[in-house]
Write an enzyme that holds these catalytic residues in place. Structure first.
Site, short mmCIF file in Angstrom:
data_model
loop_
_atom_site.label_atom_id
_atom_site.label_comp_id
_atom_site.label_asym_id
_atom_site.label_seq_id
_atom_site.Cartn_x
_atom_site.Cartn_y
_atom_site.Cartn_z
N LYS A 11 -73.41 -4.59 30.17
CA LYS A 11 -74.04 -4.10 31.43
C LYS A 11 -75.34 -4.52 31.40
CE LYS A 11 -70.66 -0.13 31.97
NZ LYS A 11 -70.71 1.47 31.91
N PHE A 59 -71.29 10.58 40.72
CA PHE A 59 -72.00 9.59 40.18
C PHE A 59 -71.89 7.95 40.69
CE2 PHE A 59 -68.25 10.20 37.23
CZ PHE A 59 -67.80 8.87 36.97
N ARG A 87 -62.19 -0.16 22.74
CA ARG A 87 -62.71 1.17 23.22
C ARG A 87 -63.25 1.81 21.91
NH1 ARG A 87 -63.30 2.66 28.54
NH2 ARG A 87 -62.84 4.64 28.03
N THR A 93 -68.11 7.22 26.09
CA THR A 93 -68.92 6.89 27.32
C THR A 93 -70.49 7.54 27.19
OG1 THR A 93 -66.86 7.35 28.38
CG2 THR A 93 -68.94 7.39 29.94
N ARG A 104 -72.15 1.83 21.85
CA ARG A 104 -72.77 2.63 22.59
C ARG A 104 -73.77 3.56 21.86
NH1 ARG A 104 -67.89 3.83 26.85
NH2 ARG A 104 -68.80 2.58 28.40
N HIS A 117 -68.84 -1.86 28.98
CA HIS A 117 -67.63 -1.39 29.79
C HIS A 117 -66.42 -2.04 28.92
CE1 HIS A 117 -64.29 -1.02 32.44
NE2 HIS A 117 -63.99 -1.99 32.38
P1 RTP Z 1 -66.63 2.09 31.67
O1 RTP Z 1 -65.46 2.40 32.60
O2 RTP Z 1 -67.88 1.70 32.25
O3 RTP Z 1 -66.03 1.31 30.60
O4 RTP Z 1 -66.91 3.84 31.03
P2 RTP Z 1 -65.62 4.75 30.58
O5 RTP Z 1 -64.40 4.29 30.73
O6 RTP Z 1 -66.29 5.06 29.32
O7 RTP Z 1 -66.12 5.91 31.60
P3 RTP Z 1 -65.35 5.91 33.09
O8 RTP Z 1 -65.14 7.54 33.23
O9 RTP Z 1 -64.80 4.87 33.62
O10 RTP Z 1 -66.79 6.26 33.95
C1 RTP Z 1 -67.61 4.81 34.39
C2 RTP Z 1 -68.84 4.98 34.20
O11 RTP Z 1 -69.59 5.94 34.98
C3 RTP Z 1 -70.58 6.70 34.57
N1 RTP Z 1 -70.27 7.97 34.17
N2 RTP Z 1 -71.02 9.04 34.74
N3 RTP Z 1 -72.15 11.61 34.91
C4 RTP Z 1 -70.92 11.45 34.44
O12 RTP Z 1 -70.55 12.54 34.42
C5 RTP Z 1 -70.25 10.36 34.49
N4 RTP Z 1 -69.13 10.22 34.00
C6 RTP Z 1 -68.95 8.64 33.97
C7 RTP Z 1 -70.86 5.92 33.08
O13 RTP Z 1 -71.83 5.25 33.20
C8 RTP Z 1 -69.23 5.35 32.60
O14 RTP Z 1 -69.46 4.16 31.96
MG MG Z 2 -63.80 3.34 32.71
#
Ligand code: RTP
Ligand code: MG
Length: 135
Positions: A11, A59, A87, A93, A104, A117
């Protein structure tokens, strides 16, 4: 375990921090092959489409703003059980909850600026790889 492919995005925050090489080294040490790679500047449409599943979340707007704030490195990683393994390498996350030694934990600043990501399932991986690299 089956040979899988998964999508990685380094990112904008991690690109700006000059840790592309360090992250690639982690991928290679973990046994992944980097089979596709490109650096691109996402626009609202490309970033918004990529995270379309989150469109209704609070978000979403800041996520798209962050993902378009600078160049990203998009790669396809190949390896045994690549989706889950990647992962695990990334960590949770929210970097505050990410296990020691994960990408991370080491490179992310916050849940919004979280360095990397990775596809969350084989189905997502197929969709996301096609999204950036075609079928
Ligand atoms: P990514 O898709 O970026 O790999 O991240 P992830 O699967 O671990 O998390 P995901 O639920 O898909 O969320 C995508 C991105 O959104 C932001 N996020 N913010 N403030 C919040 O509660 C929240 N939840 C998610 C994060 O930057 C996450 O990487
Ligand atoms: Mg995701």
């Amino acid at each position: 375990m089956a040979l899988e492919r998964t999508l990685s995005i380094i990112k904008p925050d991690a690109v700006a921090k000059n840790v592309i090489g360090e992250i690639y080294t982690r991928f290679e040490r973990a046994g992944f092959k980097i089979v596709e790679a490109k650096m691109i500047q996402l626009d609202d449409e490309l970033a918004g489409g990529f995270y379309a599943e989150h469109k209704e979340r609070p978000f979403y707007k800041s996520l798209v703003e962050f993902m378009t704030s600078g160049p990203v490195v998009v790669s396809v990683l190949e390896g045994e059980g690549a989706v889950l393994k990647h992962r695990e390498l990334m960590g949770a996350t929210n970097p505050a909850e990410a296990a020691t030694g994960t990408l991370r934990a080491d490179y992310a600043v916050s849940i919004d600026n979280n360095a990397v990501h990775g596809s969350d399932s084989l189905e997502s991986a197929a969709r996301e790889i096609a999204y950036f690299f075609g079928e």
